[in-house]
Write a protein that holds these residues in place. Structure first.
Motif, mmCIF file in Angstrom:
data_model
loop_
_atom_site.group_PDB
_atom_site.id
_atom_site.type_symbol
_atom_site.label_atom_id
_atom_site.label_comp_id
_atom_site.label_asym_id
_atom_site.label_seq_id
_atom_site.Cartn_x
_atom_site.Cartn_y
_atom_site.Cartn_z
ATOM 1 N N ILE A 1503 -5.202 -13.805 2.819
ATOM 2 C CA ILE A 1503 -4.111 -13.035 2.889
ATOM 3 C C ILE A 1503 -4.002 -11.441 2.261
ATOM 4 O O ILE A 1503 -3.802 -10.469 2.795
ATOM 5 N N ASN A 1504 -4.580 -11.430 1.057
ATOM 6 C CA ASN A 1504 -4.809 -10.231 0.083
ATOM 7 C C ASN A 1504 -5.813 -9.380 0.829
ATOM 8 O O ASN A 1504 -5.451 -8.173 1.002
ATOM 9 N N THR A 1505 -6.882 -10.064 1.259
ATOM 10 C CA THR A 1505 -7.854 -9.083 1.805
ATOM 11 C C THR A 1505 -7.540 -8.538 3.090
ATOM 12 O O THR A 1505 -7.513 -7.340 3.390
ATOM 13 N N ILE A 1506 -6.673 -9.298 4.304
ATOM 14 C CA ILE A 1506 -6.114 -8.896 5.398
ATOM 15 C C ILE A 1506 -5.135 -7.685 5.061
ATOM 16 O O ILE A 1506 -5.175 -6.618 5.766
ATOM 17 N N LEU A 1507 -4.363 -7.874 4.112
ATOM 18 C CA LEU A 1507 -3.285 -6.845 3.717
ATOM 19 C C LEU A 1507 -3.861 -5.491 3.322
ATOM 20 O O LEU A 1507 -3.569 -4.387 3.969
ATOM 21 N N LEU A 1532 1.964 -12.302 9.267
ATOM 22 C CA LEU A 1532 1.881 -12.915 8.051
ATOM 23 C C LEU A 1532 3.130 -12.681 7.283
ATOM 24 O O LEU A 1532 3.305 -13.767 6.689
ATOM 25 N N ILE A 1533 4.031 -11.916 7.756
ATOM 26 C CA ILE A 1533 5.317 -11.860 7.089
ATOM 27 C C ILE A 1533 6.112 -13.260 7.693
ATOM 28 O O ILE A 1533 6.744 -13.782 6.894
ATOM 29 N N GLN A 1550 6.841 -8.172 -3.161
ATOM 30 C CA GLN A 1550 7.456 -7.477 -3.963
ATOM 31 C C GLN A 1550 5.915 -6.655 -4.710
ATOM 32 O O GLN A 1550 6.329 -5.233 -5.057
ATOM 33 N N LYS A 1551 5.095 -7.303 -5.213
ATOM 34 C CA LYS A 1551 3.818 -6.386 -5.837
ATOM 35 C C LYS A 1551 2.912 -5.653 -4.790
ATOM 36 O O LYS A 1551 2.211 -4.873 -5.080
ATOM 37 N N THR A 1552 3.156 -6.204 -3.576
ATOM 38 C CA THR A 1552 1.906 -5.626 -2.667
ATOM 39 C C THR A 1552 2.460 -4.802 -1.590
ATOM 40 O O THR A 1552 2.219 -3.482 -1.370
ATOM 41 N N LEU A 1553 3.480 -5.447 -0.627
ATOM 42 C CA LEU A 1553 4.001 -4.849 0.488
ATOM 43 C C LEU A 1553 5.002 -3.792 0.125
ATOM 44 O O LEU A 1553 4.751 -2.656 0.776
ATOM 45 N N THR A 1573 7.523 1.988 8.485
ATOM 46 C CA THR A 1573 8.789 1.811 8.787
ATOM 47 C C THR A 1573 9.069 0.498 9.424
ATOM 48 O O THR A 1573 10.073 -0.380 9.267
ATOM 49 N N THR A 1574 8.198 0.390 10.538
ATOM 50 C CA THR A 1574 8.139 -0.815 11.342
ATOM 51 C C THR A 1574 7.937 -2.243 10.235
ATOM 52 O O THR A 1574 8.802 -3.140 10.496
ATOM 53 N N ILE A 1575 6.899 -2.146 9.261
ATOM 54 C CA ILE A 1575 6.898 -3.073 8.409
ATOM 55 C C ILE A 1575 8.242 -3.395 7.403
ATOM 56 O O ILE A 1575 8.659 -4.530 7.282
ATOM 57 N N LEU A 1576 8.818 -2.369 7.183
ATOM 58 C CA LEU A 1576 9.923 -2.254 6.470
ATOM 59 C C LEU A 1576 11.089 -3.091 7.135
ATOM 60 O O LEU A 1576 11.881 -3.839 6.615
ATOM 61 N N ALA A 1577 11.197 -2.666 8.386
ATOM 62 C CA ALA A 1577 12.137 -3.457 9.376
ATOM 63 C C ALA A 1577 12.033 -4.722 9.677
ATOM 64 O O ALA A 1577 13.123 -5.583 9.503
ATOM 65 N N CYS A 1578 10.769 -4.967 9.691
ATOM 66 C CA CYS A 1578 10.353 -6.511 9.848
ATOM 67 C C CYS A 1578 10.739 -7.253 8.435
ATOM 68 O O CYS A 1578 11.254 -8.328 8.432
#
Length: 1745
Positions: A1503-1507, A1532-1533, A1550-1553, A1573-1578
């Motif tokens: 997951i960290n690699t993909i992020l 992933l979320i 908290q530490k990555t996204l 913004t899309t990620i934050l909304a999600c």
């Protein structure tokens, strides 16, 4: 044409005249109190003084410094109200500009400070200390204008603020008083003058004085300044005192002790110094008629203290000793005033004298007070400007002698009074009565003191004659026998009243001193001598009773002198006895008293003693005056002449004078004049010489002296010579003329030499040479001592040709004066003074004149070469070679056998740390103190030239004695670096008249003239094609020419007007000239260059080096300066002529190596070296190493033999290689530079593999890389060592060619890779050599990489990049797994920082890739490596990162699925340049999404690699890839919400996204902001209950997308974004939406700032207005710290012009209007903010510790 100097008679009238610093100081005027203030008052609305000054200086000072001040202050001080409002800003600005060093605006700044003080008055006073501390450092200047400005400023400040300052005097004085102790006197004086105004204004003068004087206890250095301040306070105008002086002086003088104020405790002696300085300053300024104020105050204080002292009981708390000490201090000040300029300031001397006499009459005074009283009395009685009545003086003298003062002090006072006017009338009678009492005292030491003072009186008033022409003075000492009035005589008992003739007691007592017992030896001559001095002057005393006693003593002394029982001391007393006898008996019956035989015998025994000569002069003078001719006959003259003839040519004028006087008393028989001569009276030659001797050699009288000397010309002097045996009296004129050359008066030398020439040509050659050679030989030894002693601070007596020990009487018979007391001391002083001539003789110049004279009669000298040549060679070896070590064959470096203890200690320190630079500097300083100053080279060179000029005049040089040695010396000196010596040597060579050289005489001479050198060397063509030189002449001429050119090459400059530039030009001309010579002739030049070291060229190179080490003799080393010069010339020759001297290179190299080996061997025995040699030897060793380095850098193709390479290591490498780690850290040593040069050429790599048998510690590279372990290492050394490592690892193996052969190195050991090491088979030699030292380098690189502070500095970027590049190359040789892991751990944070160059990223990734293969656990680096996919953006580093990532799967196959998808997500299309492979990446995202959706348990590494790859994809701004990345993120979320735990949530969200979202919302790219913004909304939708997103739920509306804030903010229509911002702002203002400050700052303000400052949004007014409303709404809800942050940000925007000014002002006003804090709330917020800052500071300190 010589310019005529301008007349200076009108110098003082010039308009513009140079003023010295002292004159400029005298012109400084800081007296502002008496200046007229023409500035009127002003109303409150009118301009202030400050603004008025600012306006004035705007036109007068246009410097950048003042214009900067104008910009700061011009709009803040137009009115008084405005100035008061902005006073803090004005004060701060003035302080800031005053702190600027070397400002050009000091004058206006200081003026503005005064004007500000005048405007603000009380408000300015708190700032005064700060301004004072800023202004006073400006005094450290030599610019008198700045000094005047500073003190004028301070004076005005005191003037305008005095009312405030006088109330705060303790603080003001503490602030100001350090200026009183300033090291510069003029600053102390100016400080006192400026502060004096304030002192006068203080109402409590007594308290102020106590404050000032109490401060001296802690700061005694302020005493002088405090005294000057007191004077300035009391100083008035027109050389008068100020009105406050009447009050201040008594108060100050009472502070000299506790007598009048017992409670006062002050540093009394320091206070005395201060008041003494006050008195001196007052005496220098105030006129005599206005000085009465100080005199009256001082006398009153003295009388007050005296009154207390005379009481029977002292005041309570006061001791008698304290009162006496206070009286002493008052008398000290009184003496200062009384003695000033011979009493020029004594207003009422009679009153002062009466006061002093009152103190004198006081019994029981201490000795210090008595001494001061006598000094004051002597000043009053001797003062030229003081008049006292005669009766008063007599009374004063009688009072002193009648007082209780110690006798020794009174006698010292008496000696000072010898010069008093009317001494015989006013002082002498009292003195004689006092002395009579002393002489009749029963105490054995008391009569000696009385006798000594009488002898001193006679020596002062009527000294004995110093030659027979002086009269015998008589100074009557009449003893009346009456005791002194008012005091008992010092005699033990009272005198017998029945004694009838007491006055005869003293003379008879003195007479008894010369009546010595005949049966006892004379051990002490001091008392008889004193009696002999006094006897002619004593009254009453009958001469008939004295003459027999004196005669007996004289005859006895002469007899003892003949038997050697007495020496020079006896002669001194005998001379005084004869003088006494002649004074007492003026008859002519001297022969009956003293036989002439005794006088002649005395002269024969001591022919050069001044006392003996004076004895003879006095004796024969009396015989001549008495007409006794029996013992003054011609035969007697012959007898005396044989004794004293050498004195005629003595270097001491007094000996010559007395000797000539003795000769003139005889009746010399002159030759009979022939009939044709005139019948004039002919003077004997002695009379002529005496007349010449009596005329002083001065500018006014030397012509008269020459008139007498010209009578001694050989032809004229023949008639003046007395008859006698041949060669007897003929020497007198010659000897006397030679003696005249001792006189250091240039105008006499040439005429005297002309007269000497007449004698050389007129006299018999043998007779002439006998006298002349005698002086040459004698002066050679004396001049040698003189030349070696010149420059030393010695006080030696050179008064005799034989030696310089005349004045030493210690240990002689008759000098045992211990029991004689003061008389004995006086006797020894007078005896030494009599024999001391008082003048030093310049023997060096005398010898120079003798040799110069010989150039005028070389034909007379040439036959005497057997005597002359040894003198010349003796001078060369004993004087010139030690003086000029650039020519000397050897130098002795040994330490003296018996060094002083301090020297031994110093040398011991040198043994402890042989190669320390600090030790070298200390030894140089200590050695410079201990060593004698060097022998003056220039003086020795002048002597050498004067010697050689004589030999250059000889006509047949081949017949000279020791001609081969002379010829060799001529050729050696022809190579000298001074052209004058070269000219003299060439002149000597030309005397041989060689037919091959004579035709080129003028050409060679012009080569030695700087004016014609360049022109002549061009025309003087010596090539074979030229016609300037006959081919038959070349064999003889060319060696001579090469020697001349070699000397010219070494020459630094022929005169003071030619410096290094002209020497460099001349050297280049010579070298170009040599480039055109034939090979054989160029070989002559090289042989000439290496001639001093030719013995080192014998045998093989190794043998020569070993021989140089074994045969080194520190007593005979080639002079260090000569070695230095040789190495410098070799450098120039190799640089300019290296291509022409290939055949001589082996010889040059062998000599350099031998020289290096010899110097290293000497340095190994440094404890035996004399001080001052170690530093030059180290410098020579360094130069030798650099010359070897020149060989490797300048002659890369040179075919070094194995013998030469072994010699290089033996001479320069093995002795020093083990010291590389201690010597090289501070700067690269020559050996390190040599190894660096080897590393640049693969041909020399085998040299670094050479090993010393049985010495493994001497490995070259081992010691080189051990330098990196040093605690402190310079940047230059680090760079050089890293260059060596880089060259070894990157250079391919050497391939030999025809011109560049491979080296044959003995003892070469190539290290092999250790077993198990992963290295390729074809590893280059350099890499093999580096393998054993990889671990050492890695330790160094670990320290470098861990130093994050160093890597962040911009100036270190290049060096850090280089270090990382080397690390990447050596990392493939690392085998230690733990070390590999550590290095990876240190390197990866570099990449995480970002902002690295592409090359740096490539190097680090290559290093990491190599280290991953050998680390402990590669999988532990998966997470930090995966994070790099969101940081590294460039193509090449990203491809390298992918390869590094794939290395993980190679080491850990279980990670294949992660590395494979990563490789696909970063795929590039190989078919297109710099194109990404979209298809592969899209498929990879789809696969990743499916894998994530299918997870039943979260795979965090995956997951960290993909992020991180998703974050990178957003930055590409590609829509399709971004959409796929977003889909993957949303999947992933969702999985995280379904399967995740709290720990997983913290790590991912908290530490990555969230960190990525915060960064992405601030991005400048629209597409990036929209995706985030899309990620934050999600995230809000998925985790609505989490604390981070709970408040953001209010902004969403999943049922109506038109009402969703996030949907609007990524809408393509910009007006919809503005509508959303405006709507949210209203909701926030109305309280519909409530959010925390953190959420507002993190999620809302990024959208707002984009709307306001994005360049694309400026044209959309709706967005701008909406953003402004949002700022107002958000700021009204923020906490104080966040509010303050945005307030500062918008102020910064306004100042820097980050946006349009209108918008910036609007935003700032909006923020200010949103201020919503109450006083209590704000106080709490500010305290909380301060607490947080304190915590952060404490944490930072703890972290640094």
């Amino acid at each position: 044409m010589k310019l005529k100097s301008k007349s200076s008679y009108h110098k003082s009238e010039n308009t513009y005249r140079f003023l010295t610093f002292a004159e400029r100081l005298a012109n400084v005027n800081i007296d502002v109190i008496h200046r007229i203030d023409r500035t009127g008052t002003y109303d409150e609305e009118v301009d202030t003084y400050f603004f008025e000054g600012l306006t004035k200086w705007r036109d007068l000072n246009l410097t950048d410094h003042f214009l900067a001040l104008m910009r700061d202050l011009f709009n803040q001080c137009q009115t008084f109200n405005l100035l008061v409002f902005h006073q803090k800003a004005v004060v701060a600005s003035l302080k800031a500009h005053l702190a600027v060093k070397n400002s050009m605006a000091y004058q206006p700044l200081l003026d503005l400070v005064v004007r500000l003080a005048r405007d603000l008055q009380t408000d300015f006073y708190p700032h005064f200390p700060d301004f004072f501390l800023l202004i006073t450092p400006l005094l450290e200047t030599k610019d008198t204008e700045v000094l005047e400005w500073v003190f004028t400023c301070l004076s005005y400040l005191y003037k305008y603020l005095w009312r405030l300052m006088t109330r705060d005097m303790s603080n003001i004085y503490r602030l100001y008083s350090p200026l009183l102790a300033h090291k510069k006197e003029h600053i102390c004086n100016f400080a006192a003058e400026s502060f004096s105004f304030l002192m006068r204004k203080v109402p409590d003068m007594d308290g102020l004085l106590v404050l000032m004087l109490s401060d001296l206890k802690a700061h005694p250095e302020k005493a002088k300044g405090a005294g000057q301040l007191l004077f300035e306070m009391c100083k008035g105008v027109r050389c008068m005192f100020h009105s406050c002086a009447e009050k201040a002086f008594p108060l100050a003088l009472r502070k000299l002790g506790p007598t009048l104020d017992p409670a006062l405790q002050l540093p009394w002696d320091t206070v005395r110094d201060a008041l003494d300085q006050m008195a001196q300053a007052a005496a220098n300024h105030v006129d005599k008629e206005h000085f009465l104020v100080l005199w009256e105050s001082l006398q009153a204080c003295v009388m007050e203290v005296l009154e207390v002292l005379q009481r029977e009981e002292m005041p309570k708390g006061v001791l008698k000793e304290q009162v006496e000490e206070q009286l002493e201090r008052l008398l000290f000040v009184l003496h200062t005033l009384a003695s000033h300029k011979d009493g020029a300031k004594v207003t009422k001397p009679q009153a002062v004298c009466q006061t002093v006499m009152k103190v004198v009459r006081t019994p029981g005074l201490p000795a210090s007070c008595s001494q001061l009283l006598l000094q004051i009395t002597s000043s009053l009685l001797l003062g030229e400007n003081i008049f006292l009545p005669s009766p008063f003086i007599q009374e004063t003298v009688q009072t002193v002698f009648a007082s209780d003062i110690d006798q020794d002090l009174i006698l010292e006072f008496t000696k000072e009074m010898f010069t008093m006017k009317q001494f015989e009338k006013l002082f002498l009678p009292t003195l004689l009565r006092f002395s009579s009492g002393l002489l009749r005292s029963a105490d054995p030491s008391t009569p000696q003191r009385g006798l000594e003072v009488l002898v001193q009186l006679i020596l002062s008033k009527a000294p004995p004659p110093s030659d027979g022409s002086m009269a015998f003075e008589v100074y009557p000492l009449l003893f009346t026998g009456a005791p002194p009035q008012g005091k008992e005589t010092p005699q033990a008992g009272s005198c017998d009243p029945e004694e009838q003739d007491e006055s005869r007691l003293v003379p008879e007592q003195i007479l008894s001193l010369i009546q010595l017992p005949l049966d006892q030896p004379i051990s002490d001559l001091s008392l008889p001598w004193a009696a002999l001095v006094l006897l002619p002057h004593l009254r009453p005393l009958a001469g008939t009773s004295v003459v027999p006693a004196v005669t007996d003593l004289l005859n006895r002394l002469l007899g003892l002198i003949q038997t050697q029982e007495l020496g020079k001391a006896g002669l001194f007393v005998a001379r005084q006895a004869l003088s006494c006898l002649l004074t007492l008996d003026s008859s002519a019956h001297l022969l009956s008293l003293v036989p002439v035989d005794k006088v002649v015998a005395t002269l024969q025994k001591y022919p050069t003693d001044l006392s003996a000569l004076l004895l003879g002069d006095l004796y024969y003078t009396r015989l001549a005056l008495g007409g006794l001719s029996e013992h003054r006959t011609h035969n007697a003259l012959l007898e005396v002449y044989q004794i004293l003839h050498a004195n005629v040519s003595s270097n001491i004028a007094k000996i010559r004078l007395l000797t000539l006087r003795i000769f003139t008393h005889f009746a010399a028989e002159l030759p009979v004049q022939t009939e044709g001569e005139e019948s004039e009276a002919v003077q004997p030659v002695f009379a002529v010489c005496l007349q010449a001797e009596r005329v002083p050699a001065t500018v006014q009288d030397y012509r008269e002296k020459l008139l007498h000397l010209r009578k001694l010309r050989h032809d004229l002097a023949q008639g003046c010579l007395p008859q006698g045996p041949p060669g007897t009296f003929q020497q007198v004129p010659l000897r006397y003329l030679i003696a005249m050359l001792y006189i250091n008066f240039k105008s006499l030398w040439d005429p005297i030499i002309e007269l000497l020439v007449s004698h050389a040509r007129g006299m018999d050659n043998k007779s002439f040479w006998q006298v002349f050679y005698e002086h040459l030989q004698t002066v050679a030894g004396l001049a040698e001592k003189e030349l070696q002693r010149r420059g030393e601070d010695r006080d030696e007596d050179d008064s005799d040709d034989e030696g310089d020990d005349q004045s030493d009487l210690s240990g002689e018979a008759g000098c045992d004066v211990i029991e004689s007391g003061d008389v004995g001391v006086l006797f020894l002083e007078q005896a030494k003074l009599t024999s001391d001539t008082g003048a030093r003789t310049d023997f060096t110049n005398f010898r120079s004149q003798l040799w110069r004279a010989m150039t005028h009669f070389p034909d007379c000298v040439e036959p005497r070469s057997r005597e002359l040549t040894p003198l010349f060679l003796q001078f060369i070896s004993n004087e010139y070679f030690p003086a000029d070590l650039l020519v000397a064959p050897t130098q002795d470096l040994r330490k003296k056998e018996s060094p002083a203890p301090k020297d031994a200690e110093m040398s011991g320190e040198g043994e402890e740390d042989q190669d320390s630079e600090e030790e070298e500097e200390e030894e140089e300083k200590a050695g410079g103190r201990r060593q004698k100053k060097p022998v003056p080279k220039r003086a020795a060179a002048k002597q050498l030239i004067s010697h050689m000029k004589v030999f250059a005049k000889f006509s047949n040089p081949r017949s000279l004695y020791m001609e081969p040695r002379l010829n060799e010396l001529y050729h050696q000196l022809l190579c000298h670096h001074e052209q004058e010596i070269q000219k003299a040597a060439l002149d000597c060579i030309l005397t041989y008249r060689d037919p091959h050289i004579v035709p080129y005489k003028e050409n060679l001479g012009r080569l030695l003239d700087d004016k014609h050198f360049k022109e002549e060397i061009v025309h003087f063509n010596i090539s074979e094609e030229g016609e300037a030189v006959d081919p038959l002449h070349r064999v003889t001429l060319i060696p001579l020419l090469m020697r001349i050119l070699f000397g010219r090459l070494r020459s630094k400059g022929s005169s003071k007007f030619q410096g290094k530039a002209s020497a460099s030009v001349r050297s280049s001309i010579v070298l170009r000239f040599l480039g055109g010579c034939q090979t054989e002739e160029l070989g002559m030049f090289i042989s000439l260059l290496l001639e001093p070291l030719g013995h080192h060229a014998q045998g093989s190179c190794v043998e020569a080096v070993e021989r140089a080490v074994s045969q080194t003799d520190m007593a005979a080393v080639l002079p260090l300066g000569r070695q230095h010069s040789l190495l410098n010339v070799i450098t120039v020759v190799i640089d300019k002529l290296g291509h022409l001297i290939q055949g001589h290179l082996p010889q040059v190299l062998q000599i350099i190596l031998s020289l290096n080996a010899s110097n290293s061997a000497i340095l190994d025995q440094r404890e035996q070296l004399k001080p001052g040699c170690i530093a030059p030897l180290k410098k020579l060793r360094r130069l030798g190493g650099l010359r070897v380095l020149d060989f490797f850098e300048g002659f890369e193709s040179y075919a070094f033999t194995s013998q030469e390479l072994d010699a290089i290591f033996l001479a320069g490498v093995w002795p020093q290689v083990c010291r590389l780690s201690t010597e090289s850290p501070y700067s690269p040593t020559p050996l390190l530079k040599l190894i660096h040069a080897w590393s640049k050429n693969p041909r020399f790599f085998p040299l670094m593999a050479k090993r010393r048998p049985d010495h493994p510690e001497c490995d070259v590279l081992l010691n080189v890389f051990s330098i990196m372990s040093a605690k402190k290492i310079s940047q230059a050394t680090t760079t050089m060592v890293l260059d060596i490592a880089e060259s070894l690892i990157t250079s391919p193996d050497f391939v030999a060619t025809e011109t560049m052969l491979e080296l044959n190195v003995n003892g070469c050991v190539v290290p092999q890779p250790p077993e198990g090491a992963v290295v390729s088979d074809g590893l280059p030699l350099g890499s093999k050599l580096l393998l054993p030292h990889v671990s050492t380098l890695l330790v160094f690189f670990s320290g470098v990489v861990s130093n994050t502070e160093r890597t962040k500095r911009k100036k270190n970027r290049t060096q850090v990049a280089k270090e990382l590049s080397i690390l990447s190359k050596i990392s493939r040789f690392v085998n230690d797994k733990e070390q590999s892991s550590t290095l990876i751990t240190l390197l990866l944070p570099y990449l995480h920082r970002g902002s690295n160059s592409q090359d740096t990223e490539m190097d680090i990734l290559a290093t990491v890739q190599n280290l991953l293969r050998r680390c402990l656990d590669p999988s532990e680096f998966l997470a930090p490596l995966s994070k790099l996919f969101s940081i590294i953006m460039n193509k090449l580093p990203r491809m390298a990162l992918t390869k590094t990532f794939l290395t993980l799967s190679e080491m850990e196959p279980s990670l294949d699925y992660i590395t494979d998808v990563t490789a696909k997500l970063n795929a590039f299309d190989s078919r297109h340049l710099d194109e990404i492979h979209f298809d592969v990446r899209l498929i990879a995202f789809q696969d990743a999404t499916r894998r994530i959706e299918a997870m039943t348990e979260l795979d965090m590494p995956y997951i960290n690699t993909i992020l991180n790859n998703c974050f990178y994809t957003y930055e590409l701004s590609d829509m399709s890839l971004s959409d796929n990345a977003t889909l993957c993120m949303m999947a992933l979320i969702a999985q995280l919400a379904a399967l995740g735990k709290d720990e997983t949530y913290k790590e991912v969200v908290q530490k990555t996204l969230l960190e990525a979202v915060h960064k992405g919302l601030r991005s400048k790219a629209d597409t990036v902001r929209h995706e985030y913004t899309t990620i934050l909304a999600c995230l809000v939708k998925t985790f609505p209950t989490k604390a981070e997103f709970r408040e953001l739920v209010q902004l969403t509306d999943y049922n109506d997308p038109e009402s969703d804030f996030f949907e609007h903010m990524k809408h393509i229509q910009i007006h919809r974004r503005g509508r959303a911002l405006r709507k949210l702002a209203k909701q926030l203002s109305d309280g519909v939406v409530v959010m925390s400050s953190r959420s507002l700052q993190s999620y809302i303000m990024p959208y707002t700032m984009t709307a306001l400052f994005d360049p694309d949004m400026i044209k959309h007014e709706a967005m701008t207005s909406a953003g402004t409303e949002m700022v107002a709404a958000v700021c009204s809800k923020l906490t104080w710290s966040k509010y303050l942050y945005y307030l500062r940000q918008f102020i910064h925007v306004l100042q820097t012009g980050g946006s349009e000014q209108k918008l910036a002002v609007s935003l700032l006003v909006t923020v200010l209007e949103a201020f919503h804090f109450e006083h209590k709330t704000l106080t709490k917020e500010m305290e909380a903010a301060k607490a947080r800052e304190a915590e952060r500071a404490a944490a930072a300190v703890a972290g640094s510790e």
